[in-house]
Design a protein around this motif. Sequence first.
Motif, short mmCIF file in Angstrom:
data_model
loop_
_atom_site.label_atom_id
_atom_site.label_comp_id
_atom_site.label_asym_id
_atom_site.label_seq_id
_atom_site.Cartn_x
_atom_site.Cartn_y
_atom_site.Cartn_z
N SER A 23 64.40 16.01 -38.61
CA SER A 23 63.26 16.56 -39.33
C SER A 23 63.72 17.52 -40.41
CB SER A 23 62.33 17.30 -38.36
OG SER A 23 63.00 18.42 -37.82
N ARG A 24 62.74 18.03 -41.13
CA ARG A 24 62.98 19.04 -42.16
C ARG A 24 62.25 20.30 -41.68
NH1 ARG A 24 64.75 18.95 -47.30
NH2 ARG A 24 64.93 16.70 -47.32
N ILE A 25 62.95 21.44 -41.66
CA ILE A 25 62.35 22.68 -41.19
C ILE A 25 62.48 23.75 -42.28
CG2 ILE A 25 62.77 22.21 -38.75
CD1 ILE A 25 65.19 24.12 -38.91
N ASN A 26 61.71 24.84 -42.12
CA ASN A 26 61.82 25.90 -43.12
C ASN A 26 63.09 26.71 -42.87
OD1 ASN A 26 61.28 28.10 -41.30
ND2 ASN A 26 59.10 27.67 -41.48
N ILE A 27 63.52 27.44 -43.86
CA ILE A 27 64.80 28.14 -43.79
C ILE A 27 64.79 29.25 -42.72
CG2 ILE A 27 64.41 29.90 -45.56
CD1 ILE A 27 67.25 29.08 -46.63
N LYS A 28 63.62 29.83 -42.47
CA LYS A 28 63.54 30.87 -41.43
C LYS A 28 63.90 30.31 -40.07
CE LYS A 28 59.84 33.18 -43.93
NZ LYS A 28 58.42 33.43 -43.97
#
Length: 173
Positions: A23-28
Amino acid sequence: MTTATEILSRSVVVFSQNYLPISRINIKRAIVLLVTGKAEPLNLGTPPSISWPVRSPSCVLQVPEHIRLTIAGGERIWKIPPVNRREVLRRDHHTCQYCGSGKHLTLDHVIPRSKGGSHTWDNIVTACERCNARKGDRTPLQAAMPLKCQPRAPMHPTVAFADHFWRDQHLRE
């Protein structure tokens, strides 16, 4: 100079332990996984991967554009959804597979049930009322109405993401 807001709006691709893009996640979220040791940076090619510096009062963390999980996550069991109107419409993007219309949609058996066709993912498509009536109890070949694309069962979300990810990577090169 990149601002903190620009960096925090970036996203990171997460790979499984087997190097399958998940998946793609946010940087946080990526920072949390890296700091807790649940993920490690991943370099995918000869040109070094992009990374973004994230500063705290005590250190600077380089957050890469790709990370790999180091923990074994139980793969979720995913079943092919049952063949129903909502799922077929979603798969066919709410468009008639014969003419491309988005109005007065119905479901059509590509090979009619009266001719031995089954009620399965590879035999049902979205069709507008007009095309469905015109095709009637015939096959697309008999009715001279070719399909825009071949019907098939939905893909596992992880496999779909991986396919999309590698296609994008190939286009970048």
